[in-house]
Design a protein around this motif. Structure first.
Motif, mmCIF file in Angstrom:
data_model
loop_
_atom_site.group_PDB
_atom_site.id
_atom_site.type_symbol
_atom_site.label_atom_id
_atom_site.label_comp_id
_atom_site.label_asym_id
_atom_site.label_seq_id
_atom_site.Cartn_x
_atom_site.Cartn_y
_atom_site.Cartn_z
ATOM 1 N N ARG A 1 25.501 26.901 -34.490
ATOM 2 C CA ARG A 1 24.903 25.812 -33.731
ATOM 3 C C ARG A 1 24.040 26.388 -32.607
ATOM 4 O O ARG A 1 24.178 27.548 -32.239
ATOM 5 N N SER A 2 23.188 25.544 -32.051
ATOM 6 C CA SER A 2 22.415 25.898 -30.868
ATOM 7 C C SER A 2 22.611 24.794 -29.838
ATOM 8 O O SER A 2 22.869 23.635 -30.180
ATOM 9 N N PHE A 3 22.469 25.159 -28.550
ATOM 10 C CA PHE A 3 22.755 24.234 -27.473
ATOM 11 C C PHE A 3 21.612 24.210 -26.471
ATOM 12 O O PHE A 3 20.953 25.226 -26.221
ATOM 13 N N ASN A 4 21.384 23.037 -25.906
ATOM 14 C CA ASN A 4 20.464 22.911 -24.782
ATOM 15 C C ASN A 4 21.151 23.397 -23.514
ATOM 16 O O ASN A 4 22.372 23.618 -23.481
ATOM 17 N N SER A 5 20.380 23.553 -22.437
ATOM 18 C CA SER A 5 20.931 24.094 -21.191
ATOM 19 C C SER A 5 21.990 23.188 -20.579
ATOM 20 O O SER A 5 22.834 23.647 -19.808
ATOM 21 N N ASP A 6 21.989 21.883 -20.946
ATOM 22 C CA ASP A 6 23.012 20.977 -20.425
ATOM 23 C C ASP A 6 24.245 20.913 -21.316
ATOM 24 O O ASP A 6 25.159 20.115 -21.074
ATOM 25 N N SER B 1 24.334 20.062 -24.542
ATOM 26 C CA SER B 1 24.184 19.186 -25.707
ATOM 27 C C SER B 1 23.668 19.990 -26.894
ATOM 28 O O SER B 1 23.049 21.051 -26.735
ATOM 29 N N LEU B 2 23.944 19.475 -28.087
ATOM 30 C CA LEU B 2 23.496 20.165 -29.298
ATOM 31 C C LEU B 2 21.976 20.144 -29.393
ATOM 32 O O LEU B 2 21.332 19.125 -29.109
ATOM 33 N N PHE B 3 21.424 21.275 -29.842
ATOM 34 C CA PHE B 3 19.981 21.354 -30.081
ATOM 35 C C PHE B 3 19.713 21.354 -31.576
ATOM 36 O O PHE B 3 20.380 22.042 -32.344
ATOM 37 N N TYR B 4 18.722 20.557 -31.975
ATOM 38 C CA TYR B 4 18.171 20.645 -33.326
ATOM 39 C C TYR B 4 16.679 20.383 -33.218
ATOM 40 O O TYR B 4 16.260 19.473 -32.482
ATOM 41 N N PRO B 5 15.834 21.155 -33.899
ATOM 42 C CA PRO B 5 14.382 21.024 -33.725
ATOM 43 C C PRO B 5 13.871 19.650 -34.134
ATOM 44 O O PRO B 5 14.316 19.083 -35.127
ATOM 45 N N ASP B 6 12.917 19.131 -33.377
ATOM 46 C CA ASP B 6 12.324 17.832 -33.686
ATOM 47 C C ASP B 6 10.921 17.968 -34.259
ATOM 48 O O ASP B 6 10.207 16.980 -34.412
#
Length: 397
Positions: free
Chosen positions: A38-43, A45-50
């Motif tokens: 998985r990847s995460f934003n700095s806050d 939350s989960l990151f997924y490319p848009d």
């Protein structure tokens, strides 16, 4: 899903596993281990490319000015390893045997797992072996000792790891030697780079504590697994294909989508894929009770985990498209499976018993692929028994 294991296995398996309404303080010697990247934003939350730009930098033009989707990424590789919802966790174990139910829950990542003493050295030496006893459809034909576990997305492995004799404080790392990119087969460090040793090359840590009681489980090499009834002879062979298409209007841009289909042959006898979309008529329609061999021709450059809903199958063999030589299944594939690795440029043969009627699907289990056309419906036609009737003319009665 479990039940009746003590009646099937000649020997004792490590346990118990966690279950609902357990009393506090129960010690567990079997654990599920669901691995995801998985990847995460700095806050947090989960990151997924848009945007498609994340995959290859392509910024358009997108649909409707071209045939490239603005949001579809052909694959996704996260930069954080997550086990049962926790990042890079640690599990304290006793110096005894444990049973682990492993799942590759990654979107696109193939895992090559190893138990090592050093989490960052590559190539790594194995600190302990895996003893695999089962896969998706239940027990293997026999326990098999493995230094590494190759697992494609959706594959499961039922394994025993023996920590017996290790000193308190010993640390054993579950590492990943698979690539941070699409997998096409081959050896880590030779045919592709190892996963990043500081991030995706590490999965979790086991820390050995003290023994709290007697280990009554059977050493895995002494286990006798239940005898499996092989799938019988097949009545037909089907040829299906794995395909990938680049843009038809933008030279050098691709892939546009991944697809399934059937197989054709040119005048030289060379195979090619006939692409079929989700809405095209069904081409795979066995009759309820039929046993078929499916030959999966992979015309793409990468390996794909192919999953057929509702049924279990045996892996028969594999064969390069340009060679008459077949290779048998791996030792960890000698059981009933519902997912199989189809390698690029090769034919993967499976044998299945289609034992229930209905409308189902088969697809690649790379999430980004199944979400963009690499999924097809198939139908198991219901067998109808028509009663015999008299041919006598009853008009005069």
């Amino acid at each position: 899903l479990r039940g009746g294991e003590s009646d099937l296995v000649d020997g004792s398996l490590p346990g118990p596993a966690p279950s609902r309404n357990d009393a506090p303080g129960v010690k567990y010697f079997e654990f599920p281990i669901a691995i995801q990247d998985r990847s995460f934003n700095s806050d947090g939350s989960l990151f997924y490319p848009d945007s498609r730009k994340f995959f290859d930098g392509f910024e358009g033009p997108y649909i409707p000015e071209s045939d490239i989707s603005p949001i579809w990424n052909p694959e996704f590789f996260g930069n954080v390893m997550v086990v049962n919802g926790r990042t890079w966790p640690s599990l304290e174990v006793e110096p005894r045997r444990y049973r682990f139910r492993l799942l590759n829950g990654c979107n696109s990542r193939f895992l090559i797992l190893r138990l090592a003493s050093d989490p960052t050295t590559r190539p790594a030496a194995s600190a302990l072996p895996f003893w695999q006893i089962g896969c998706e459809g239940g027990f293997l034909d026999a326990p098999t000792q493995l230094e590494t576990l190759l697992m494609s997305p959706a594959e499961r492995a039922d394994v025993i790891v023996d920590f017996t004799g290790l000193a308190a404080g010993t640390e054993i790392y579950l590492i990943n030697e698979g690539p941070d990119e699409p997998y096409g087969g081959g050896q880590p460090g030779v045919d592709f780079p190892f996963a990043d040793t500081g991030t995706t090359g590490q999965v979790m840590k086991f820390v050995v504590g003290t023994l709290s009681g007697t280990d009554t489980s059977t050493p895995p090499n002494n286990l006798t697994l239940p005898t499996r009834q092989p799938i019988g002879p097949h009545i037909r062979t089907r040829r299906v294909s794995l395909n990938e298409e680049d843009s038809a209007v933008l030279p050098g841009v691709g892939p546009r989508e991944a697809e399934l289909g059937t197989v054709g042959f040119n005048l030289l006898g060379e195979p090619f894929g006939i692409v079929k979309g989700w809405m095209d008529p069904i081409t795979e329609d066995p009759l309820e009770g039929d046993i078929e061999v499916w030959e999966i021709y992979n015309f793409t450059m990468d390996a794909h985990p192919i999953h057929i809903h509702e049924i279990l199958f045996e892996v028969v063999n594999r064969q390069a498209m340009d060679s008459p030589t077949t290779t048998p299944p791996q030792s960890w594939e000698l059981g009933l499976k519902d997912s199989v690795i189809a390698y690029p440029g090769a034919i993967t043969r499976i044998k299945a018993h289609f034992d229930r009627a209905g409308l189902f699907v088969w697809h690649c289990h790379i999430v980004e692929h199944e979400d963009n056309e690499m999924m097809r419906p198939y139908r198991i036609r219901r067998k109808i028994n028509i009663p015999l009737v008299s041919t006598q003319n009853n008009l005069g009665k």
